[in-house]
Scaffold this motif. Structure first.
Motif, short mmCIF file in Angstrom:
data_model
loop_
_atom_site.label_atom_id
_atom_site.label_comp_id
_atom_site.label_asym_id
_atom_site.label_seq_id
_atom_site.Cartn_x
_atom_site.Cartn_y
_atom_site.Cartn_z
N TYR A 32 12.01 38.90 -12.12
CA TYR A 32 11.25 37.89 -11.40
C TYR A 32 11.32 36.59 -12.20
CZ TYR A 32 7.67 39.21 -14.81
OH TYR A 32 7.00 39.49 -15.97
N SER A 33 11.14 35.47 -11.51
CA SER A 33 11.19 34.19 -12.21
C SER A 33 9.85 33.95 -12.91
CB SER A 33 11.51 33.05 -11.24
OG SER A 33 10.51 32.95 -10.27
N PRO A 34 9.92 33.55 -14.17
CA PRO A 34 8.67 33.37 -14.92
C PRO A 34 7.87 32.17 -14.40
CG PRO A 34 10.55 32.64 -16.21
CD PRO A 34 11.10 33.25 -14.96
N ARG A 35 6.60 32.39 -14.23
CA ARG A 35 5.69 31.32 -13.83
C ARG A 35 4.38 31.53 -14.57
NH1 ARG A 35 5.42 30.98 -7.44
NH2 ARG A 35 5.44 33.21 -7.56
N LYS A 36 3.75 30.46 -14.91
CA LYS A 36 2.44 30.52 -15.55
C LYS A 36 1.45 29.83 -14.63
CE LYS A 36 3.71 31.91 -19.78
NZ LYS A 36 3.39 32.81 -20.66
N VAL A 38 0.97 33.97 -13.90
CA VAL A 38 1.68 34.95 -13.06
C VAL A 38 0.84 35.16 -11.80
CG1 VAL A 38 2.50 37.32 -12.92
CG2 VAL A 38 2.68 36.08 -15.07
N PRO A 39 1.48 35.05 -10.62
CA PRO A 39 0.72 35.26 -9.37
C PRO A 39 0.06 36.64 -9.35
CG PRO A 39 2.90 34.36 -8.91
CD PRO A 39 2.87 34.70 -10.36
N ARG A 43 1.42 40.35 -10.57
CA ARG A 43 0.74 41.08 -11.64
C ARG A 43 0.28 42.45 -11.16
NH1 ARG A 43 1.52 42.31 -15.96
NH2 ARG A 43 2.27 40.21 -16.22
#
Length: 60
Positions: A32-36, A38-39, A43
């Protein structure tokens, strides 16, 4: 896929004919593409899937 047949295989109902030709299992990756941050849906999925994969892979 072999995981779809596990219950029947353990029950002994199917006859495994070409077991010698079964390929080695492939590794499993969750990408998955990292995002901060995490949705929450992601999660929740990771929290649900990770222990199941670890258990399943430990059985093989």
């Amino acid at each position: 896929m072999s995981y779809k047949m596990d219950a029947a295989k353990q029950a002994g109902t199917p006859a495994i004919v070409l077991d010698d030709f079964e390929p080695e299992p492939l590794p499993v990756h969750i990408v998955y593409s990292p995002r901060k941050p995490v949705p929450m849906k992601l999660r929740a999925f990771l929290n649900w899937m990770t222990p199941r994969l670890k258990t399943r892979l430990a059985l093989d």
